[in-house]
Design a protein around this motif. Sequence first.
Motif, mmCIF file in Angstrom:
data_model
loop_
_atom_site.group_PDB
_atom_site.id
_atom_site.type_symbol
_atom_site.label_atom_id
_atom_site.label_comp_id
_atom_site.label_asym_id
_atom_site.label_seq_id
_atom_site.Cartn_x
_atom_site.Cartn_y
_atom_site.Cartn_z
ATOM 1 N N LEU A 25 -2.505 -4.289 -3.178
ATOM 2 C CA LEU A 25 -2.298 -5.679 -2.965
ATOM 3 C C LEU A 25 -0.781 -5.542 -1.757
ATOM 4 O O LEU A 25 -0.085 -4.766 -2.145
ATOM 5 C CB LEU A 25 -1.928 -6.543 -3.832
ATOM 6 C CG LEU A 25 -3.263 -7.013 -4.814
ATOM 7 C CD1 LEU A 25 -3.408 -5.996 -5.820
ATOM 8 C CD2 LEU A 25 -3.075 -8.271 -5.554
ATOM 9 N N THR A 31 0.071 -12.429 -0.536
ATOM 10 C CA THR A 31 -0.360 -11.529 -1.496
ATOM 11 C C THR A 31 -1.885 -11.140 -1.558
ATOM 12 O O THR A 31 -2.625 -12.164 -2.064
ATOM 13 C CB THR A 31 -0.073 -11.677 -2.994
ATOM 14 O OG1 THR A 31 1.465 -12.005 -3.105
ATOM 15 C CG2 THR A 31 -0.458 -10.572 -3.984
ATOM 16 N N ARG A 32 -2.420 -10.385 -0.842
ATOM 17 C CA ARG A 32 -3.700 -10.208 -0.748
ATOM 18 C C ARG A 32 -4.479 -8.756 -0.841
ATOM 19 O O ARG A 32 -3.545 -7.906 -0.636
ATOM 20 C CB ARG A 32 -4.463 -10.832 0.721
ATOM 21 C CG ARG A 32 -3.345 -10.105 1.823
ATOM 22 C CD ARG A 32 -3.903 -10.795 3.172
ATOM 23 N NE ARG A 32 -3.340 -10.350 4.120
ATOM 24 C CZ ARG A 32 -3.250 -9.011 4.553
ATOM 25 N NH1 ARG A 32 -4.174 -8.216 4.291
ATOM 26 N NH2 ARG A 32 -2.408 -8.741 5.535
ATOM 27 N N PHE A 33 -5.790 -8.652 -1.019
ATOM 28 C CA PHE A 33 -6.049 -7.273 -1.077
ATOM 29 C C PHE A 33 -6.297 -6.507 0.220
ATOM 30 O O PHE A 33 -6.474 -7.466 0.978
ATOM 31 C CB PHE A 33 -7.632 -7.280 -1.640
ATOM 32 C CG PHE A 33 -7.736 -7.481 -3.037
ATOM 33 C CD1 PHE A 33 -6.771 -8.163 -4.062
ATOM 34 C CD2 PHE A 33 -9.057 -7.384 -3.612
ATOM 35 C CE1 PHE A 33 -7.171 -8.388 -5.296
ATOM 36 C CE2 PHE A 33 -9.295 -7.731 -4.963
ATOM 37 C CZ PHE A 33 -8.561 -8.250 -5.891
ATOM 38 N N THR A 53 2.369 -1.753 0.371
ATOM 39 C CA THR A 53 1.773 -2.327 -0.757
ATOM 40 C C THR A 53 2.773 -2.241 -2.017
ATOM 41 O O THR A 53 3.382 -1.451 -2.235
ATOM 42 C CB THR A 53 0.654 -0.758 -1.279
ATOM 43 O OG1 THR A 53 0.016 -0.491 -0.249
ATOM 44 C CG2 THR A 53 0.055 -1.008 -2.452
ATOM 45 N N LYS A 57 -3.991 -3.149 -8.293
ATOM 46 C CA LYS A 57 -4.940 -3.558 -9.449
ATOM 47 C C LYS A 57 -6.051 -2.559 -9.698
ATOM 48 O O LYS A 57 -6.721 -2.153 -8.808
ATOM 49 C CB LYS A 57 -5.494 -4.983 -8.908
ATOM 50 C CG LYS A 57 -6.682 -5.672 -9.817
ATOM 51 C CD LYS A 57 -7.160 -6.744 -9.298
ATOM 52 C CE LYS A 57 -8.405 -7.324 -10.206
ATOM 53 N NZ LYS A 57 -8.493 -8.582 -9.836
#
Length: 74
Positions: A25, A31-33, A53, A57
């Motif tokens: 993330l 906040t995103r993948f 990063t 997760k």
Amino acid sequence: MSEITNKTDFFVVKALEDGVNVIGLTRGTDTRFHHSEKLDKDEVMIAQFTEHTSAVKIRGKAIIQTSHGELKNE
Ligand code: TRP
């Protein structure tokens, strides 16, 4: 250097089954993948927290080792 900006920290993920996902993330306000790595049984990923990063997760059965200790994800 504060705990949050220390990007030299490594963590280890060992997959205990096929198809374990290690998802990175993004650091910062958004906040995103940004990356998903699929591990098969007994594959190991060694990675760092970086400029890009800040969180990870992990989905699936795995052994996870960090500087804070080891845990088994079942
Ligand atoms: N390009 C990513 C980065 O530098 C690679 C990466 C590092 C990564 N640590 C990770 C991807 C943890 C997924 C999970 O940040």
